[in-house]
Write an enzyme that holds these catalytic residues in place. Structure first.
Site, mmCIF file in Angstrom:
data_model
loop_
_atom_site.group_PDB
_atom_site.id
_atom_site.type_symbol
_atom_site.label_atom_id
_atom_site.label_comp_id
_atom_site.label_asym_id
_atom_site.label_seq_id
_atom_site.Cartn_x
_atom_site.Cartn_y
_atom_site.Cartn_z
ATOM 1 N N ASN A 103 0.777 -1.297 -0.061
ATOM 2 C CA ASN A 103 0.038 -0.225 0.268
ATOM 3 C C ASN A 103 1.062 1.169 0.138
ATOM 4 O OD1 ASN A 103 -2.066 -1.841 0.333
ATOM 5 N ND2 ASN A 103 -2.628 -1.530 2.155
ATOM 6 N N VAL A 104 0.437 2.260 -0.580
ATOM 7 C CA VAL A 104 0.915 3.478 -0.759
ATOM 8 C C VAL A 104 0.451 4.434 0.279
ATOM 9 C CG1 VAL A 104 1.817 2.962 -2.956
ATOM 10 C CG2 VAL A 104 -0.295 4.369 -2.685
ATOM 11 N N ASP A 105 -0.673 4.151 0.976
ATOM 12 C CA ASP A 105 -1.344 5.156 1.729
ATOM 13 C C ASP A 105 -0.853 5.667 3.089
ATOM 14 O OD1 ASP A 105 -2.139 2.891 3.526
ATOM 15 O OD2 ASP A 105 -3.826 2.530 2.547
ATOM 16 N N HIS A 120 5.779 -0.638 -2.856
ATOM 17 C CA HIS A 120 5.468 0.092 -4.189
ATOM 18 C C HIS A 120 5.290 1.536 -3.754
ATOM 19 C CE1 HIS A 120 2.996 -3.598 -5.274
ATOM 20 N NE2 HIS A 120 4.330 -3.792 -5.746
ATOM 21 N N CYS A 152 15.480 21.171 -11.019
ATOM 22 C CA CYS A 152 15.803 21.281 -12.382
ATOM 23 C C CYS A 152 14.850 21.431 -13.370
ATOM 24 C CB CYS A 152 16.422 19.601 -12.701
ATOM 25 S SG CYS A 152 14.907 18.498 -12.859
ATOM 26 N N ASN A 215 -8.566 -12.640 4.443
ATOM 27 C CA ASN A 215 -9.349 -11.974 3.399
ATOM 28 C C ASN A 215 -10.446 -12.723 2.998
ATOM 29 O OD1 ASN A 215 -9.693 -11.408 0.439
ATOM 30 N ND2 ASN A 215 -7.574 -11.121 0.221
HETATM 31 C C1 BJW Z 1 -10.031 -7.414 2.159
HETATM 32 C C2 BJW Z 1 -11.025 -6.734 2.819
HETATM 33 C C3 BJW Z 1 -10.916 -6.724 3.891
HETATM 34 C C4 BJW Z 1 -11.408 -6.610 0.502
HETATM 35 N N1 BJW Z 1 -10.064 -7.410 4.616
HETATM 36 N N2 BJW Z 1 -9.167 -8.188 2.761
HETATM 37 C C5 BJW Z 1 5.471 -12.631 -13.168
HETATM 38 C C6 BJW Z 1 6.535 -12.555 -12.219
HETATM 39 C C7 BJW Z 1 7.040 -11.208 -11.988
HETATM 40 C C8 BJW Z 1 6.674 -10.270 -12.443
HETATM 41 C C9 BJW Z 1 5.806 -10.280 -13.475
HETATM 42 C C10 BJW Z 1 5.100 -11.551 -13.711
HETATM 43 N N3 BJW Z 1 4.204 -11.131 -14.720
HETATM 44 C C11 BJW Z 1 4.179 -9.645 -14.898
HETATM 45 C C12 BJW Z 1 5.188 -9.259 -13.868
HETATM 46 C C13 BJW Z 1 5.327 -7.566 -13.849
HETATM 47 C C14 BJW Z 1 4.217 -6.831 -12.880
HETATM 48 C C15 BJW Z 1 3.265 -8.014 -12.398
HETATM 49 O O1 BJW Z 1 3.300 -8.499 -11.467
HETATM 50 N N4 BJW Z 1 2.021 -7.997 -13.110
HETATM 51 C C16 BJW Z 1 0.956 -8.888 -12.848
HETATM 52 C C17 BJW Z 1 -0.367 -8.103 -12.961
HETATM 53 C C18 BJW Z 1 0.984 -10.001 -13.428
HETATM 54 N N5 BJW Z 1 4.979 -6.346 -11.854
HETATM 55 C C19 BJW Z 1 5.689 -5.332 -12.057
HETATM 56 O O2 BJW Z 1 5.858 -4.650 -12.787
HETATM 57 C C20 BJW Z 1 6.401 -4.658 -10.855
HETATM 58 N N6 BJW Z 1 7.770 -4.686 -11.222
HETATM 59 C C21 BJW Z 1 8.773 -5.432 -11.543
HETATM 60 O O3 BJW Z 1 8.380 -6.752 -11.651
HETATM 61 O O4 BJW Z 1 9.958 -5.123 -11.753
HETATM 62 C C22 BJW Z 1 10.886 -5.852 -12.470
HETATM 63 C C23 BJW Z 1 10.401 -5.597 -13.897
HETATM 64 C C24 BJW Z 1 11.133 -4.403 -14.390
HETATM 65 C C25 BJW Z 1 11.201 -4.227 -15.720
HETATM 66 C C26 BJW Z 1 10.275 -4.850 -16.473
HETATM 67 C C27 BJW Z 1 9.716 -6.155 -15.979
HETATM 68 C C28 BJW Z 1 9.889 -6.442 -14.753
HETATM 69 C C29 BJW Z 1 5.823 -3.661 -10.004
HETATM 70 C C30 BJW Z 1 4.369 -3.829 -9.613
HETATM 71 C C31 BJW Z 1 4.086 -2.395 -9.204
HETATM 72 C C32 BJW Z 1 2.374 -2.418 -8.785
HETATM 73 N N7 BJW Z 1 1.868 -1.047 -8.663
HETATM 74 C C33 BJW Z 1 0.547 -0.893 -8.161
HETATM 75 C C34 BJW Z 1 0.442 0.509 -8.314
HETATM 76 C C35 BJW Z 1 1.040 1.323 -7.050
HETATM 77 C C36 BJW Z 1 0.730 2.559 -7.061
HETATM 78 C C37 BJW Z 1 -0.628 3.204 -6.737
HETATM 79 O O5 BJW Z 1 -1.178 2.917 -5.724
HETATM 80 O O6 BJW Z 1 -1.504 3.664 -7.689
HETATM 81 O O7 BJW Z 1 0.622 -1.570 -6.801
HETATM 82 S S1 BJW Z 1 -0.626 -1.851 -9.124
HETATM 83 C C38 BJW Z 1 -1.565 -2.042 -7.599
HETATM 84 O O8 BJW Z 1 -1.515 -3.687 -7.498
HETATM 85 C C39 BJW Z 1 -1.081 -1.471 -6.283
HETATM 86 C C40 BJW Z 1 -1.016 -2.603 -5.313
HETATM 87 O O9 BJW Z 1 0.001 -2.300 -4.252
HETATM 88 C C41 BJW Z 1 -0.950 -3.850 -6.043
HETATM 89 C C42 BJW Z 1 -1.582 -5.159 -5.412
HETATM 90 O O10 BJW Z 1 -2.970 -4.918 -5.227
HETATM 91 P P1 BJW Z 1 -3.695 -5.535 -3.999
HETATM 92 O O11 BJW Z 1 -3.146 -4.937 -2.805
HETATM 93 O O12 BJW Z 1 -3.528 -6.924 -3.748
HETATM 94 O O13 BJW Z 1 -5.058 -5.157 -4.342
HETATM 95 P P2 BJW Z 1 -6.242 -5.792 -4.986
HETATM 96 O O14 BJW Z 1 -7.336 -4.835 -5.200
HETATM 97 O O15 BJW Z 1 -5.800 -6.668 -6.199
HETATM 98 O O16 BJW Z 1 -6.638 -7.169 -3.750
HETATM 99 C C43 BJW Z 1 -7.411 -6.518 -2.543
HETATM 100 C C44 BJW Z 1 -7.569 -7.623 -1.868
HETATM 101 O O17 BJW Z 1 -8.361 -7.455 -0.470
HETATM 102 C C45 BJW Z 1 -8.607 -8.665 -2.514
HETATM 103 O O18 BJW Z 1 -8.223 -9.960 -2.627
HETATM 104 C C46 BJW Z 1 -9.927 -8.699 -1.532
HETATM 105 O O19 BJW Z 1 -10.840 -9.668 -1.382
HETATM 106 C C47 BJW Z 1 -9.201 -8.401 -0.385
HETATM 107 N N8 BJW Z 1 -10.242 -7.402 0.749
HETATM 108 N N9 BJW Z 1 -11.700 -6.138 1.590
HETATM 109 C C48 BJW Z 1 -9.227 -8.010 4.126
HETATM 110 N N10 BJW Z 1 -11.845 -5.668 4.529
HETATM 111 ZN ZN ZN Z 2 14.528 17.507 -10.956
#
Ligand code: BJW
Ligand code: ZN
Length: 247
Positions: A103-105, A120, A152, A215
Site C-alpha cells: 500500500n502507498v497510503d 510500492h 531542475c 481475506n
Molecule cells: C479484504 C477486505 C477486508 C477486501 N479485509 N481483505 C511474473 C513474475 C514477476 C513479475 C511479473 C510477472 N508477470 C508480470 C510481472 C510484472 C508486474 C506484475 O506483477 N504484473 C501482474 C499483474 C501479472 N510487476 C511489476 O511490474 C512490478 N515490477 C517488477 O516486476 O519489476 C521488475 C521488472 C522491471 C522491468 C520490466 C519487467 C519487470 C511492479 C508492480 C507495481 C504495482 N503497482 C501498483 C500501483 C501502485 C501505485 C498506486 O497505488 O497507484 O500497486 S498496481 C496495484 O496492485 C498496487 C497494489 O499495491 C498492487 C497489489 O494489489 P492488492 O493490494 O493486492 O489489491 P487488490 O485490489 O488486487 O486486492 C485487494 C484484496 O483485498 C482482495 O483480495 C480482496 O478480497 C481483499 N479485501 N476487503 C481483508 N475488509
Molecule cells: Zn529534478
C-alpha cells in the site's frame, strides 16, 4: 467455522519469534480506501493497469496526476482501522516482526507502525522524473499539475511503483530476507497477483513457514495457507489478537 480458524491462527502465532505480515489494499478497505481489483477498482472507466504505468504518465501526466490527486484527497479523510492497529501492536508482541506493505497510503504509519517496508512507494512522496529528487508533500490539492521540480524544472511524478518499474532499492531485498527467515507469514488483504510481492508467499511456504491468510475471498496464493481466515481483516485480526492477549 470461523471461530476454529481464529483459534488455529492464534495457536500458530503463540510463542513464535519471527513473524512477517504482508498487506495489500484490503487492509485499508474498512478505512474507506477502495481496493484495486474489486468494485470501484476502475477510474474513469479505466482499469488501474492502464493508469499506473510509466507509459500512461508519459502520454498524459496531468491525467495520471488527477487520478493520484483524487486518491490523495480521499486519503486526507480516512483513518487507520483495527487491522492496522493490531499490526502496529504486533511489532512489540513478537521478538522479530516485519511489516511489508504494497500500500502507498501510509495508514500503517498512522496506526503507529514504526518500520514499514513499502514495496510500492508512497502516494505522499513526489519524485522528479528527470533528476530523481524525492520529497514528501502532503499538500492537497497541489498548486499546479503536473508539479515541477524546484531543482531542475523537470516534471514530477507520484513516488509510487508502476507496472514495469523496479521496486525501491533495498526494500524488496529486506522483505525477501525477512520472509526467508520467518516462521509465520500473515497475508492480509491482497489478491496476491502482483509480483514480486506475491512471490513472498511462495518464498515463505517453500522455506517451511506457516502462512495465515486474512481475506474475505481466496487470494491467488490461498492454497499455500495453513489457515484461511475468511472475512474482513478489521474484525478477524482483533479476534486473533485477543486470543494471543489472553494466552
Ligand atoms: C479484504 C477486505 C477486508 C477486501 N479485509 N481483505 C511474473 C513474475 C514477476 C513479475 C511479473 C510477472 N508477470 C508480470 C510481472 C510484472 C508486474 C506484475 O506483477 N504484473 C501482474 C499483474 C501479472 N510487476 C511489476 O511490474 C512490478 N515490477 C517488477 O516486476 O519489476 C521488475 C521488472 C522491471 C522491468 C520490466 C519487467 C519487470 C511492479 C508492480 C507495481 C504495482 N503497482 C501498483 C500501483 C501502485 C501505485 C498506486 O497505488 O497507484 O500497486 S498496481 C496495484 O496492485 C498496487 C497494489 O499495491 C498492487 C497489489 O494489489 P492488492 O493490494 O493486492 O489489491 P487488490 O485490489 O488486487 O486486492 C485487494 C484484496 O483485498 C482482495 O483480495 C480482496 O478480497 C481483499 N479485501 N476487503 C481483508 N475488509
Ligand atoms: Zn529534478
Amino acid at each position: 467455522m470461523i471461530a476454529e480458524e481464529i483459534s488455529a491462527a492464534a495457536a500458530i502465532l503463540r510463542g513464535v519469534t519471527r513473524v512477517v505480515a504482508l498487506t495489500g489494499a484490503g487492509v485499508s478497505a474498512e478505512s474507506g480506501v477502495p481496493t484495486f481489483r474489486g468494485a470501484g477498482g476502475l477510474w474513469e472507466g479505466q482499469p488501474v493497469q492502464e493508469v499506473a504505468t510509466p507509459q500512461a504518465f508519459a502520454a498524459d501526466p496531468v491525467r495520471v496526476w488527477r487520478f493520484y490527486e483524487e486518491r490523495r484527497r480521499r486519503l486526507t479523510r480516512v483513518a487507520p482501522n483495527p487491522a492496522h492497529r493490531v499490526l502496529a501492536r504486533w511489532q512489540d508482541r513478537f521478538p522479530s516482526f516485519t511489516l511489508v506493505t504494497q500500500n502507498v497510503d501510509r495508514l500503517h504509519h498512522a496506526a503507529g507502525s514504526r518500520e514499514v517496508l513499502e514495496l510500492h512507494g508512497s502516494i505522499w512522496e513526489i519524485r522528479c522524473s528527470s533528476c530523481g529528487r524525492s520529497r514528501e508533500d502532503r499538500t492537497v490539492p497541489l498548486p499546479a499539475l503536473p508539479p515541477v521540480c524546484a531543482s531542475c524544472g523537470g516534471t514530477e511524478r507520484p513516488g509510487v511503483v508502476w507496472f514495469g518499474e523496479y521496486l525501491p532499492p533495498g526494500v524488496m531485498d529486506a522483505a525477501t530476507e525477512a520472509t526467508q527467515r520467518c516462521e509465520v507469514l500473515v497475508v492480509v488483504g491482497t489478491s496476491a497477483v502482483v509480483y514480486p510481492a506475491a512471490g513472498l508467499v511462495e518464498i515463505a511456504a517453500s522455506g517451511g513457514a506457516k502462512v495465515i491468510e486474512v481475506n474475505p475471498d481466496a487470494s491467488a496464493k490461498a492454497h499455500l495457507a495453513e489457515v484461511n481466515l475468511r472475512g474482513p481483516a478489521g474484525e478477524l485480526l482483533p479476534n486473533v489478537d485477543a486470543l494471543l492477549e489472553g494466552a
